[in-house]
Design a protein around this motif. Structure first.
Motif, PDB file in Angstrom:
ATOM      1  N   ALA A  95       0.968  -1.113   0.042  1.00  0.00           N
ATOM      2  CA  ALA A  95      -0.114   0.101  -0.095  1.00  0.00           C
ATOM      3  C   ALA A  95       0.928   1.371   0.198  1.00  0.00           C
ATOM      4  O   ALA A  95       0.315   2.160  -0.720  1.00  0.00           O
ATOM      5  CB  ALA A  95      -1.023   0.004   1.105  1.00  0.00           C
ATOM      6  N   ASN A 144      -2.029   2.095  -2.952  1.00  0.00           N
ATOM      7  CA  ASN A 144      -3.021   2.635  -2.432  1.00  0.00           C
ATOM      8  C   ASN A 144      -3.766   3.595  -3.215  1.00  0.00           C
ATOM      9  O   ASN A 144      -3.117   4.346  -3.748  1.00  0.00           O
ATOM     10  CB  ASN A 144      -2.467   3.119  -1.031  1.00  0.00           C
ATOM     11  CG  ASN A 144      -3.696   3.630  -0.020  1.00  0.00           C
ATOM     12  OD1 ASN A 144      -5.060   3.886  -0.543  1.00  0.00           O
ATOM     13  ND2 ASN A 144      -3.637   3.335   1.306  1.00  0.00           N
ATOM     14  N   PHE A 179      -8.064  -1.473   0.684  1.00  0.00           N
ATOM     15  CA  PHE A 179      -7.122  -0.306   0.498  1.00  0.00           C
ATOM     16  C   PHE A 179      -7.502   0.989   0.815  1.00  0.00           C
ATOM     17  O   PHE A 179      -6.884   2.012   1.283  1.00  0.00           O
ATOM     18  CB  PHE A 179      -6.413  -0.389  -0.709  1.00  0.00           C
ATOM     19  CG  PHE A 179      -5.583  -1.462  -0.948  1.00  0.00           C
ATOM     20  CD1 PHE A 179      -4.243  -1.453  -0.518  1.00  0.00           C
ATOM     21  CD2 PHE A 179      -6.099  -2.362  -1.963  1.00  0.00           C
ATOM     22  CE1 PHE A 179      -3.360  -2.711  -0.638  1.00  0.00           C
ATOM     23  CE2 PHE A 179      -5.155  -3.598  -2.134  1.00  0.00           C
ATOM     24  CZ  PHE A 179      -3.865  -3.567  -1.526  1.00  0.00           C
TER      25      PHE A 179
END
Lengths: 257, 94
Positions: free
Chosen positions: A26, A31, B84
Motif C-alpha cells: 500500500a 493505495n 485499501f
C-alpha cells in the motif's frame, strides 16, 4: 494446550507477515487513495498525483510523436519510399478498417478519435513496465474515458438517430423507461470499472509479489509482467475501444437504411 | 465472555471483518469464470466448424468475454476498496 498456544502464535506471526506485505504494497504507491506526489503544487493549491504526472508524461510523448509525424508528413510521397511512411500508413489504415468493420464504412471517420484513445490507453497500460504507476490504475482516468464514450454515444444517437433514439427508450414497453435509463447510465460505469479493475488488480498482484523474499524474484516477475501488463493491457485496450464502438454503433442507424 | 468482546479494539474488529468481506466479495469471480469458459469453448467450436471466419469469431468472443467479466470486476473493486480505501474505519470517530 501448549500445541494450540504455539499454533496461535505461529498464526499470528504469519498474519503479521501478510499484514506487513500488504501495508508495504500500500505504501509503495498501490493505495488507491494515498498516491499524492505533491499536495500543493508551487503554492497554487493544485494537488499533483502520480496519475497526473504520468498522464503528462504520456501526453508529452504522444504530442512529440504527433509533431514529428506532422513535420515528416510534408515529405511523404504518393508511393511510400521510407519505412516510416509505410508504418504510419499501415497503422492509420488498420484503425480505419477496424472502425469501419465495426461501425460501418460510413462512420470510419471515428478512427480519428478511437486511434487517439487506443494509443493513450495502450501506453498507459504498458508504462507499468518502465516502473511508472499506470494512469489507468486510477478511477479518475478511466471514468474520464468512460464518460467521453457516454457523451459520444448519446451525442451521435441524438444527431444521427433522431426519432429512433428517443423511441429506443420506450422499448419493449413504455413503462420500461426507468430500466432503459439505468442501463444507459451503467454503460460508462461498467466501461471504466472494467479497465480500472483489471489494471489495478494486476498492479496489486505485482506489488504483492515484489514484497516476497529475493530468491523467488528471479525470472518469475518477467512472466507475470508479460501476463498482467502486456497481455491484459493490450486486451483491455482492445476491449475498451471495441465496446465503445459497438455501443456507439448501436445508437446510430445502419448505413443500409 | 463479555470482557473478551469488550477488550477487542473496534478498529481491529472492523479491519478484520472488512478482510472477510473482501474475501467474500471476490467469490463473484466464479460467475465470470464460467461465462468466459463458455464463451471460449463456443468460440473454439465455431472456429473448428468454420476456420475461415477466425478473425470475426475471435473479436466477437473477446467482446462477449469482456462483458461477462464485468460482474467479477465489480467484486474485485469492492474487495480493493475494503482492503485499501476502507470507508468504514473513518466512521468510527463520529
Amino acid at each position: 494446550m501448549n500445541f494450540s498456544v504455539g499454533l496461535i502464535k505461529e498464526m499470528s506471526t504469519m498474519t503479521e507477515g501478510i499484514t506487513e506485505a500488504v501495508s508495504e504494497a500500500a505504501e509503495s504507491g498501490l493505495n488507491i487513495q494515498n498516491h499524492v506526489l505533491c499536495s500543493d503544487f508551487l503554492g497554487t493549491g493544485f494537488r499533483i498525483t502520480y496519475t497526473t504526472m504520468n498522464t503528462w508524461i504520456i501526453m508529452g510523448v504522444l504530442i512529440l510523436f504527433a509533431v514529428i509525424v506532422r513535420i515528416k508528413l510534408n515529405k511523404f510521397k504518393a508511393v511510400p519510399e521510407s519505412g516510416f511512411q509505410n508504418f504510419i500508413e499501415a497503422i492509420v489504415e488498420a484503425m480505419d478498417n477496424f472502425v469501419g468493420s465495426n461501425m460501418g464504412e460510413k462512420y470510419s471517420y471515428f478512427g480519428n478519435w478511437f486511434f487517439g484513445v487506443f494509443v493513450f490507453i495502450l501506453i498507459s497500460n504498458l508504462i507499468g513496465l518502465l516502473g511508472f504507476r499506470a494512469p489507468t490504475a486510477d478511477l479518475a482516468t478511466t471514468a474520464c474515458l468512460g464518460f467521453s464514450t457516454f457523451f459520444l454515444i448519446h451525442f451521435m444517437g441524438i444527431i444521427k438517430g433522431k426519432k429512433e433514439y428517443f423511441k429506443g427508450y420506450f422499448e419493449p414497453f413504455p413503462f420500461w423507461l426507468p430500466m432503459n435509463i439505468i442501463s444507459e447510465l451503467a454503460t460508462p460505469v461498467s466501461l471504466s470499472f472494467r479497465l480500472f479493475g483489471n489494471i489495478l488488480g494486476g498492479s496489486i498482484i505485482m506489488g504483492l509479489f515484489y514484497t516476497l523474499p529475493a530468491y523467488v524474484k528471479v525470472g518469475i516477475p518477467a512472466a507475470l509482467h508479460i501476463y498482467f501488463d502486456v497481455f491484459a493491457g493490450c486486451l483491455q485496450t482492445f476491449i475498451f475501444v471495441m465496446l465503445s464502438m459497438s455501443f456507439i454503433a448501436d445508437k446510430i442507424p445502419d448505413e443500409t437504411k | 465472555m463479555e470482557n473478551q468482546f469488550q477488550s477487542i479494539d473496534p478498529q481491529a474488529f472492523i479491519l478484520g471483518c472488512s478482510a472477510i468481506g473482501a474475501g467474500l466479495a471476490v467469490i463473484a469471480g466464479i460467475g465470470p469464470g464460467i461465462g468466459q469458459g463458455y464463451a471460449a469453448g463456443k468460440g473454439a467450436e465455431a472456429v473448428g466448424r468454420q476456420p475461415e471466419a477466425r478473425g470475426t469469431i475471435m473479436s466477437t468472443m473477446l467482446l462477449g468475454a469482456a462483458v461477462a467479466e464485468t460482474t467479477g470486476i465489480y467484486g474485485l473493486v469492492i474487495a480493493i476498496i475494503l482492503l485499501f480505501a476502507n470507508p468504514l474505519v473513518g466512521m468510527l470517530g463520529q
